[in-house]
Design a protein around this motif. Structure first.
Motif, PDB file in Angstrom:
ATOM      1  N   GLU A   1      30.803  43.527  39.485  1.00  0.00           N
ATOM      2  CA  GLU A   1      32.301  42.798  38.594  1.00  0.00           C
ATOM      3  C   GLU A   1      32.436  41.748  39.938  1.00  0.00           C
ATOM      4  O   GLU A   1      33.538  40.720  39.309  1.00  0.00           O
ATOM      5  CB  GLU A   1      33.428  43.604  39.162  1.00  0.00           C
ATOM      6  N   GLN A   2      32.437  42.036  40.658  1.00  0.00           N
ATOM      7  CA  GLN A   2      32.783  40.894  42.184  1.00  0.00           C
ATOM      8  C   GLN A   2      32.306  39.592  42.270  1.00  0.00           C
ATOM      9  O   GLN A   2      32.563  38.215  41.460  1.00  0.00           O
ATOM     10  CB  GLN A   2      32.861  41.084  43.858  1.00  0.00           C
TER      11      GLN A   2
ATOM     12  N   THR B   1      32.234  37.753  37.706  1.00  0.00           N
ATOM     13  CA  THR B   1      33.598  36.827  37.673  1.00  0.00           C
ATOM     14  C   THR B   1      33.666  35.860  38.834  1.00  0.00           C
ATOM     15  O   THR B   1      34.370  35.404  38.452  1.00  0.00           O
ATOM     16  CB  THR B   1      34.488  38.237  38.260  1.00  0.00           C
TER      17      THR B   1
ATOM     18  N   GLN C   1      34.304  31.974  36.945  1.00  0.00           N
ATOM     19  CA  GLN C   1      35.390  31.461  37.778  1.00  0.00           C
ATOM     20  C   GLN C   1      34.554  30.100  37.827  1.00  0.00           C
ATOM     21  O   GLN C   1      35.722  29.056  37.639  1.00  0.00           O
ATOM     22  CB  GLN C   1      36.250  32.212  38.682  1.00  0.00           C
TER      23      GLN C   1
ATOM     24  N   GLU D   1      39.601  38.207  34.882  1.00  0.00           N
ATOM     25  CA  GLU D   1      38.745  38.648  35.163  1.00  0.00           C
ATOM     26  C   GLU D   1      39.179  39.780  34.415  1.00  0.00           C
ATOM     27  O   GLU D   1      38.320  41.139  34.510  1.00  0.00           O
ATOM     28  CB  GLU D   1      39.944  38.569  36.684  1.00  0.00           C
TER      29      GLU D   1
ATOM     30  N   ARG E   1      35.939  42.482  34.032  1.00  0.00           N
ATOM     31  CA  ARG E   1      36.641  43.726  34.271  1.00  0.00           C
ATOM     32  C   ARG E   1      36.259  44.286  33.225  1.00  0.00           C
ATOM     33  O   ARG E   1      35.378  45.609  33.548  1.00  0.00           O
ATOM     34  CB  ARG E   1      37.388  43.310  35.376  1.00  0.00           C
TER      35      ARG E   1
END
Length: 465
Positions: free
Chosen positions: A225-226, A229, A233, A334, A338
């Motif tokens: 997820e981190q 993402t 981004q 996000e 997610r």
């Protein structure tokens, strides 16, 4: 008028005709997807499979079927996610013998047979120093792919598959071989090849081959997820705000899987389509910098397109069981990322299961046919494929649960979700209406009723039941 299988065979002594349940040639009734899908469970047992060798034989078979009320389907590469070419009770026209390629004298067009695969087309264009937009998997039928929409790694440079279509010869529902007029061409540009007749030849744009770079840059992650993402981004920030970001030359697609050895993996499928390889390598480095430090592979280098297609094709199972879904989104927010990561907890660990992300940007936004069937052309977007097609039937139900759950959750993100991709959604009229939008759908249905009043080609994308 009724007919028997023997009537069909007797009426066409020069055309090979096989019965699916009796043939010893499994390549005839085996498609890439071997199972009837959850969305179309009836696609199991066609009436017969005919293998016309010429456009004239295609016309002969369609006339015969039309006069007797037999539905007709068309098979080329056999990669349809819902196995529509094998519809029960249909006469299947296996047109893989129609695989010719003729290059125009000015080297800007190629006329391709309706049954040609991507790999076969590339194998002719590449020695001639030419290239076109293509799917990365060599066994996919080119005409079916292009008429669906046609995302690919070279779309940013040359446009989508639908943008390459400049002409076609079609056997219509009456069994007549005709030149596609502007209305039919617009329908073929996104409306699929199976609803409007049998496309026996298509004229497509081709381009001088500048010797592209290809390869994959892949990362594993214990915190997807981190990490995922952050990657997207940084990518979208560069696309939005960096004037040096290549509008056309850089093509990237992504594959997210759960690898048995590495866990969650993000693969960036990379292409660089200009001769300035030094600049291409710099942008490869940028992609590496956007991701986490856990690099799994980086094999970007100059290679023939045929070799690259072989590499990607060999990454996939030879046959799969299941179905595919999709959702087109404005941005990879996000919330979108997610949602994808959360559903990875129930994603089967199988090479046939994963999330494929394609982007519409660059030349793919510079389209010319404002009436084409393909939707979302006015909006930069990402198309997310939810590929729930495991290589073993035992994982079928788990893959269906994962893909349907993820599709439902993505559709709830109303601020970014646009709708599904036509070839990877529920093929019912209601499902296709969501993919095309109401105005396009009504226009396509009206055309379908007018040119195929007997509903001969009733199993295409645009269905009138």
């Amino acid at each position: 008028m009724t007919t028997t299988i023997q009537d069909l065979i007797d009426a066409h002594p020069d055309i090979p005709i096989d019965l699916p349940k009796e043939t010893t040639n499994t390549s005839l009734d085996e498609t890439y997807n071997l199972s009837p899908t959850t969305l179309v469970p009836e696609n199991t047992s066609p009436l017969a499979i005919a293998r016309p060798q010429t456009a004239a034989q295609v016309a002969q078979l369609v006339r015969y079927a039309s006069q007797r009320g037999l539905p007709v389907t068309v098979r080329s590469g056999g990669h349809d996610a819902h196995r529509r070419s094998m519809a029960s009770g249909a006469l299947v026209l296996d047109i893989r013998a129609l695989n010719s390629v003729r290059i125009s004298e000015d080297r800007t067009r190629a006329t391709v047979g309706g049954g040609i695969t991507t790999g076969a087309l590339t194998a002719v264009l590449e020695p001639a120093g030419l290239i076109t937009t293509y799917p990365a998997v060599a066994t996919v039928g080119y005409v079916g792919w292009a008429t669906t929409g046609g995302y690919g790694l070279l779309s940013a440079r040359y446009g989508l598959g639908v943008d390459q279509i400049v002409g076609a010869r079609v056997v219509n529902a009456k069994g007549e071989l005709v030149e596609a007029d502007s209305e039919i061409l617009s329908a073929l540009r996104g409306g699929g090849a199976g609803a409007w007749g049998v496309v026996v030849e298509m004229d497509v744009r081709v381009y001088e081959n500048t010797g592209p770079l290809y390869g994959t840059v892949s990362f594993s992650s214990q915190n997807p997820e981190q990490d995922f993402t952050s990657f997207f981004q940084r990518l979208q920030k560069a696309q939005d705000g960096n004037p040096e970001y290549p509008r056309d030359e850089l093509g990237v697609g992504w594959l997210i899987t759960v690898d048995p050895e590495f866990g969650p993996v993000l693969h960036s499928l990379f292409s660089w389509s200009s001769g300035d390889h030094e600049r291409g390598y710099r942008w490869r480095e940028n992609l590496r910098d956007y991701g986490p430090s856990s690099l799994v592979s980086d094999n970007v280098h100059p290679m023939p397109t045929t070799v690259w297609q072989g590499i990607v094709t060999n990454m996939l199972p030879k046959r799969v069981y299941g179905s595919a879904r999709s959702m087109t989104v404005r941005r990879l927010t996000e919330d979108v990322l997610r949602t994808i990561v959360e559903c990875m907890e129930i994603m089967p660990k199988d090479p046939g299961v994963g999330v494929v992300i394609q982007q519409c940007r660059g030349a793919a936004q510079d389209y010319h046919d404002k009436n084409m069937a393909f939707a979302f052309r006015d909006i930069p977007h990402f198309m997310i494929e939810l590929v729930g097609t495991p290589s073993v039937p035992e994982l079928h139900d788990a893959a269906e649960k994962w893909s349907s759950t993820l599709e439902e959750k993505l559709a709830q993100l109303k601020d970014v979700a646009l709708g599904p991709y036509t070839s990877m959604t529920n093929p019912s009229p209601e499902g296709m209406r969501k993919a095309y939008g109401q105005e396009r759908w009504e226009r396509l249905v009206a055309l379908k009723k007018r040119i195929d009043p007997g509903n001969v080609f009733r199993y295409g994308f645009v269905r009138v039941d």
